[in-house]
Scaffold this motif. Structure first.
Motif, PDB file in Angstrom:
ATOM      1  N   GLY A 115      42.663 -16.159  35.871  1.00 39.79           N
ATOM      2  CA  GLY A 115      42.781 -16.894  34.618  1.00 39.79           C
ATOM      3  C   GLY A 115      43.902 -17.905  34.581  1.00 39.79           C
ATOM      4  N   TRP A 153      34.554 -17.922  35.647  1.00 44.98           N
ATOM      5  CA  TRP A 153      35.887 -18.350  35.253  1.00 44.98           C
ATOM      6  C   TRP A 153      35.977 -19.836  34.944  1.00 44.98           C
ATOM      7  CZ3 TRP A 153      39.821 -15.727  33.516  1.00 44.98           C
ATOM      8  CH2 TRP A 153      39.926 -14.372  33.823  1.00 44.98           C
ATOM      9  N   ARG A 171      38.229 -20.209  31.686  1.00 43.10           N
ATOM     10  CA  ARG A 171      39.500 -20.934  31.678  1.00 43.10           C
ATOM     11  C   ARG A 171      39.438 -22.141  30.758  1.00 43.10           C
ATOM     12  NH1 ARG A 171      39.708 -19.554  37.400  1.00 43.10           N
ATOM     13  NH2 ARG A 171      38.476 -21.414  37.826  1.00 43.10           N
TER      14      ARG A 171
END
Length: 433
Positions: free
Chosen positions: A228, A410, A414
């Motif tokens: 992250g 992700w 993100r």
């Protein structure tokens, strides 16, 4: 670009070159002049590996079921390619000259490396080699040192925002700190991660808003640090806001990598009590934060997104905002029947009393706001998020929804947190004017 370690592993030449190298290496391993190779060894190897992968997928998806979603086809495809390459390399070691045997081993390693790179690119796990290598580092500092009690607290007059009265001290650090700490409570949780922004070290210290952030399942609190990129993105936000950023607490809502207590109080554990009462109480006691519910946000991705939606409904006195990144419409272990049986001994009425969709159907939440984010290539979760948005708005919540390029990965999470939810949250909690 400061170093080759900062080259992207998700886009550009590295994933393309890795895929091409893997294909070439696999073709090399498949080529031999012997007739029996083509009639027996190669087809039997491919068939055997295909059966192993299919069997593994069946066991994981239908027997073990550690998570509700099936294994992605991309993952299974690359797993099969890696397994075939290793088997073919072993078969080629039995005959041939030494340099051909060496090349076979190298080719198998290339295919395995290509599989790892492609899988990483699919999930967006590690954007650079530097991010991947940081998995082996320990970036934490002791919380007792990072969160020393301040000598004074910055007061914000009524009608003002923190950003209106905050003045950045000349000696303020450029970066925040991250600590690993045990948060005791009703649930047996793994250590949490705590990010304190640069402004936390100022005197007088501002009372900062709080984000309680959760990872997905399978996963752990550290996922928000490694994949992250929590610290670097929060530090970047702080630099753009004179050192101000939220305090971020990443607790463990699972208890183990593949466990799923559903963020509920049930036979599977007291996860809801831990997240709705124990964690907030620890934060208020241990840290200098803004204690108003409007300044508290619960968020997460996938399982953590589902959990954040649940807590916004089940603990509205604690969390005034939520960030749901690719969450589901309700807590689940696969099907409603399986969930009710495992968590509530078959008592569906007990499940309906705590299921967020059913709670929203009978109660209103006009003082709760949220952000929902989902990937355009994530069809099942897009449907779930659309339903959540509709039900939340009917219950009076102020909720916005973003669909971003990507899947259940992700790349979406993100961008969803740092580019969409964080600016929205800063405006709501007084970190920006």
């Amino acid at each position: 670009m400061s170093s080759p370690l900062d080259l992207s592993l998700l886009h550009g030449p590295i994933p393309v070159a890795a895929t091409a190298a893997g294909v070439v290496a696999l073709l090399f391993l498949a080529m031999r002049a012997k007739r029996t190779w083509w009639t027996r060894v190669l087809p039997l190897t491919v068939l055997g590996c295909a059966l192993v992968v299919a069997g593994l997928a069946y066991v994981v998806d239908h027997v073990w079921k550690p998570w509700p979603e099936p294994l992605p086809a991309v993952l299974l495809g690359w797993l099969g390619a890696a397994l075939v390459s290793l088997c073919l390399a072993v078969a080629r070691l039995r005959a041939g000259r030494w340099y051909l045997r060496t090349l076979s081993v190298v080719a198998a390693l290339v295919v395995v490396s290509s599989a790892v790179t492609a899988t990483n690119a699919f999930f967006g796990q590690y954007p650079t080699m530097r991010a991947a290598l940081e998995v082996f580092s320990n970036p934490t500092v002791d919380l007792d040192e990072a969160a020393k009690p301040g000598s004074a607290v910055l007061e914000v007059p009524a009608g003002k925002r923190l950003a209106d009265v905050w003045r950045k001290p000349p000696d303020l650090p450029d970066k925040g700190t991250v600590s690993e700490v045990d948060i005791p409570g009703a649930f047996k949780a793994r250590p949490a991660w705590v990010y304190l922004p640069p402004a936390y070290s100022a005197t007088p210290r501002p009372r900062l808003p709080v984000i309680v952030l959760m990872a997905g399942q399978p996963g752990s609190p550290r996922d928000w640090h490694d994949a992250g990129r929590l610290v670097e993105n929060m530090d970047a936000f702080a630099r753009a806001h004179d050192g101000l950023a939220p305090v971020v607490v990443v607790p463990d809502q699972l208890g183990a990598v593949t466990a799923n207590p559903l963020c509920l109080d049930s036979k599977l554990g007291q996860s809801e009590t831990y997240l709705a009462r124990d964690v907030p109480a620890w934060v208020r006691k241990r840290l200098t934060v803004d204690e108003r519910r409007e300044a508290w946000t619960v968020g997460g991705f996938s399982h953590g997104g589902t959990c954040s939606f649940q807590l916004a409904v089940r603990a509205p006195d604690v969390y005034g905002n939520f960030i749901d990144l690719s969450g589901q419409a309700e807590p689940t272990l696969g099907t409603r029947e399986e969930t009710v049986k495992a968590a509530f001994a078959g008592d569906e009425a007990a499940f309906l009393r705590v299921n967020p969709l059913d709670v929203l159907a009978r109660e209103r939440f006009p003082h709760t706001a949220g952000v929902i984010v989902v990937g355009l290539g994530d069809p099942g979760f897009r449907e779930a998020n659309a339903l959540v948005l509709e039900v939340c708005r009917k219950a009076g919540m102020d909720v916005v929804r973003h669909e971003l390029p990507g899947g259940h990965d992700w790349n979406v999470w993100r961008a969803g947190l740092y580019e969409h939810a964080l600016p929205w949250l800063a405006a709501r909690t007084g970190l920006s004017r």
